[in-house]
Design a protein around this motif. Structure first.
Motif, mmCIF file in Angstrom:
data_model
loop_
_atom_site.group_PDB
_atom_site.id
_atom_site.type_symbol
_atom_site.label_atom_id
_atom_site.label_comp_id
_atom_site.label_asym_id
_atom_site.label_seq_id
_atom_site.Cartn_x
_atom_site.Cartn_y
_atom_site.Cartn_z
ATOM 1 N N ASN A 51 19.569 -17.654 32.405
ATOM 2 C CA ASN A 51 19.579 -17.732 33.869
ATOM 3 C C ASN A 51 18.189 -17.500 34.478
ATOM 4 O O ASN A 51 17.990 -16.631 35.327
ATOM 5 C CB ASN A 51 20.574 -16.715 34.445
ATOM 6 C CG ASN A 51 20.934 -17.025 35.886
ATOM 7 O OD1 ASN A 51 20.903 -18.181 36.315
ATOM 8 N ND2 ASN A 51 21.247 -15.997 36.652
ATOM 9 N N ILE A 52 17.214 -18.297 34.023
ATOM 10 C CA ILE A 52 15.835 -18.056 34.454
ATOM 11 C C ILE A 52 15.477 -18.773 35.754
ATOM 12 O O ILE A 52 16.028 -19.817 36.105
ATOM 13 C CB ILE A 52 14.809 -18.448 33.356
ATOM 14 C CG1 ILE A 52 14.912 -19.939 33.005
ATOM 15 C CG2 ILE A 52 14.928 -17.561 32.142
ATOM 16 C CD1 ILE A 52 13.772 -20.437 32.149
ATOM 17 N N GLY A 93 17.963 -20.998 37.943
ATOM 18 C CA GLY A 93 19.279 -20.875 37.316
ATOM 19 C C GLY A 93 19.435 -21.643 36.020
ATOM 20 O O GLY A 93 20.536 -22.110 35.696
ATOM 21 N N VAL A 94 18.357 -21.781 35.254
ATOM 22 C CA VAL A 94 18.415 -22.532 33.987
ATOM 23 C C VAL A 94 18.948 -21.613 32.888
ATOM 24 O O VAL A 94 18.413 -20.533 32.651
ATOM 25 C CB VAL A 94 17.025 -23.089 33.614
ATOM 26 C CG1 VAL A 94 17.041 -23.713 32.225
ATOM 27 C CG2 VAL A 94 16.572 -24.103 34.652
ATOM 28 N N ASP A 95 19.996 -22.066 32.216
ATOM 29 C CA ASP A 95 20.701 -21.224 31.243
ATOM 30 C C ASP A 95 21.186 -22.109 30.084
ATOM 31 O O ASP A 95 21.975 -23.028 30.292
ATOM 32 C CB ASP A 95 21.898 -20.551 31.927
ATOM 33 C CG ASP A 95 22.485 -19.427 31.096
ATOM 34 O OD1 ASP A 95 22.203 -18.261 31.399
ATOM 35 O OD2 ASP A 95 23.227 -19.719 30.131
ATOM 36 N N ILE A 127 3.733 -18.744 27.051
ATOM 37 C CA ILE A 127 2.447 -19.004 27.704
ATOM 38 C C ILE A 127 2.516 -18.491 29.141
ATOM 39 O O ILE A 127 1.552 -17.963 29.685
ATOM 40 C CB ILE A 127 2.116 -20.515 27.664
ATOM 41 C CG1 ILE A 127 1.879 -20.949 26.212
ATOM 42 C CG2 ILE A 127 0.889 -20.841 28.514
ATOM 43 C CD1 ILE A 127 1.718 -22.441 26.032
ATOM 44 N N ILE A 128 3.703 -18.647 29.746
ATOM 45 C CA ILE A 128 4.002 -18.051 31.044
ATOM 46 C C ILE A 128 5.337 -17.313 30.913
ATOM 47 O O ILE A 128 6.032 -17.456 29.899
ATOM 48 C CB ILE A 128 4.067 -19.111 32.171
ATOM 49 C CG1 ILE A 128 5.096 -20.207 31.836
ATOM 50 C CG2 ILE A 128 2.693 -19.722 32.416
ATOM 51 C CD1 ILE A 128 5.271 -21.243 32.932
ATOM 52 N N PHE A 129 5.693 -16.530 31.924
ATOM 53 C CA PHE A 129 6.884 -15.683 31.832
ATOM 54 C C PHE A 129 7.794 -15.929 33.043
ATOM 55 O O PHE A 129 7.293 -16.178 34.152
ATOM 56 C CB PHE A 129 6.483 -14.210 31.764
ATOM 57 C CG PHE A 129 5.468 -13.942 30.683
ATOM 58 C CD1 PHE A 129 5.862 -13.791 29.358
ATOM 59 C CD2 PHE A 129 4.104 -13.884 30.983
ATOM 60 C CE1 PHE A 129 4.925 -13.573 28.360
ATOM 61 C CE2 PHE A 129 3.160 -13.664 29.987
ATOM 62 C CZ PHE A 129 3.578 -13.513 28.666
ATOM 63 N N PRO A 130 9.108 -15.849 32.852
ATOM 64 C CA PRO A 130 10.013 -16.143 33.964
ATOM 65 C C PRO A 130 9.883 -15.155 35.118
ATOM 66 O O PRO A 130 9.633 -13.968 34.904
ATOM 67 C CB PRO A 130 11.408 -16.059 33.317
ATOM 68 C CG PRO A 130 11.219 -15.274 32.073
ATOM 69 C CD PRO A 130 9.835 -15.515 31.614
ATOM 70 N N THR A 131 10.043 -15.672 36.331
ATOM 71 C CA THR A 131 10.051 -14.808 37.514
ATOM 72 C C THR A 131 11.310 -13.951 37.508
ATOM 73 O O THR A 131 11.273 -12.761 37.829
ATOM 74 C CB THR A 131 10.004 -15.669 38.793
ATOM 75 O OG1 THR A 131 8.889 -16.582 38.703
ATOM 76 C CG2 THR A 131 9.839 -14.812 40.030
ATOM 77 N N LYS A 132 12.418 -14.568 37.136
ATOM 78 C CA LYS A 132 13.692 -13.866 36.961
ATOM 79 C C LYS A 132 14.346 -14.367 35.686
ATOM 80 O O LYS A 132 14.073 -15.476 35.237
ATOM 81 C CB LYS A 132 14.635 -14.119 38.143
ATOM 82 C CG LYS A 132 14.212 -13.500 39.453
ATOM 83 C CD LYS A 132 15.245 -13.791 40.537
ATOM 84 C CE LYS A 132 14.814 -13.243 41.896
ATOM 85 N NZ LYS A 132 15.783 -13.612 42.947
#
Length: 293
Positions: free
Chosen positions: A24-25, A43-45, A74-79
């Protein structure tokens, strides 16, 4: 009566099978003015099992390249969270373990080639991991053999074709012995011959080495043999399923700016003309078989 222990064991076994677990990113590209923040993913899951070949497609701006960078830390999810073989990408102490577990091949092979001789380039990753010299030699030979580039070990990378350069880039990742490789449009800058070379290598890794493959592409024909396809649009998953299930939705895919394999489109047009032919044909071989019936 429900056996709680049995249920717990099933969950543990399922988790062990997973290579990638996207929970749920959300990812936001921040702007000085908060109102102009860009929400790239929302909301990618989904999850990807070990040994799976998964294609990810979407038009420009759909979020697929952002997703590839999240999978490789390389980058990190905000949520939300991204787990690679059970390791959370937000956990900085596991950062190098994650990147060693999930290697990444980019669109332009020139951006990944760092040495003046092919075998030195392939050795670069293991050297930085502190692998002993004898083992590096074995890994380099093994990686070059896997991508069928042993004969070019002493060549200069800039003398190679685009497809050969990309295979060397793949060998460089293989030498670090990852369990999963993420391909971010690896054939976008190649001619048809180069694309065939690279796709043959990708399929070989998945089929013969049982390596988990995530292939992000805009060439639909490259993923007709995938186990599963994930379709992104405006930062969200809009479809997910087998190639047959996804590509039969010709009109829905075209509405979000995507094509379908040529043979699928031909079958679609034939059906419009009243010819009784199935709507999930993907390859030339399947089309010939259907027409000969």
């Amino acid at each position: 009566m429900i056996n709680t222990k049995e249920g717990e064991n099933k969950v543990i076994n399922e988790t062990k099978k997973r290579m990638i677990d996207v929970q749920n990113i959300q990812f936001i590209y921040p702007h000085a003015n908060e109102e102009e923040n860009v929400i790239a993913l929302e909301g990618v899951d989904f999850h990807i099992d070990k040994g799976e070949f998964v294609g990810i497609i979407g038009h420009n701006g759909s979020g697929k390249s952002t997703l590839s960078k999240l999978l490789n830390a390389i980058i990190f999810p905000t949520k939300g969270d991204v787990l690679v073989n059970g390791m959370n990408t937000k956990d900085r102490e596991h950062l190098w373990d994650i990147r060693q577990t999930a290697g990444m091949v980019f669109q332009n092979p020139d951006n990944q080639l760092v040495a003046t001789i092919v075998e030195e380039d392939v050795a670069f990753g293991p050297e930085n991991l502190g692998v002993p010299p004898l083992e590096i030699r074995e890994r380099v030979d093994r990686a070059l053999a896997t991508v069928e580039m042993q004969a070019y070990a002493h060549q200069k990378p800039h003398q190679l074709s685009g497809g050969q350069k990309q295979r060397i880039a793949i060998a460089g990742i293989l030498a670090m012995e990852p369990e999963c490789i993420i391909f971010d449009e690896p054939t976008a800058m190649l001619d048809p011959s180069g694309r065939r070379e690279v796709m043959a290598t990708i399929k070989k890794l998945n089929r013969d080495k049982n390596m988990t493959v995530i292939h992000i592409t805009h060439y639909m024909s490259e993923i007709i043999d995938a186990d599963r396809i994930i379709v992104l649009d405006k930062g969200k998953i809009v479809m997910e399923g087998t190639p047959e299930k996804i590509f039969k939705n010709v009109l829905a895919l075209k509405e979000i700016g995507l094509d379908v394999p040529q043979m699928t489109e031909l079958a679609f047009e034939l059906r419009k003309e009243g010819i009784d032919i199935r709507d999930n044909i993907l390859s030339i071989e399947e089309m010939v078989a259907a027409l000969c019936q």
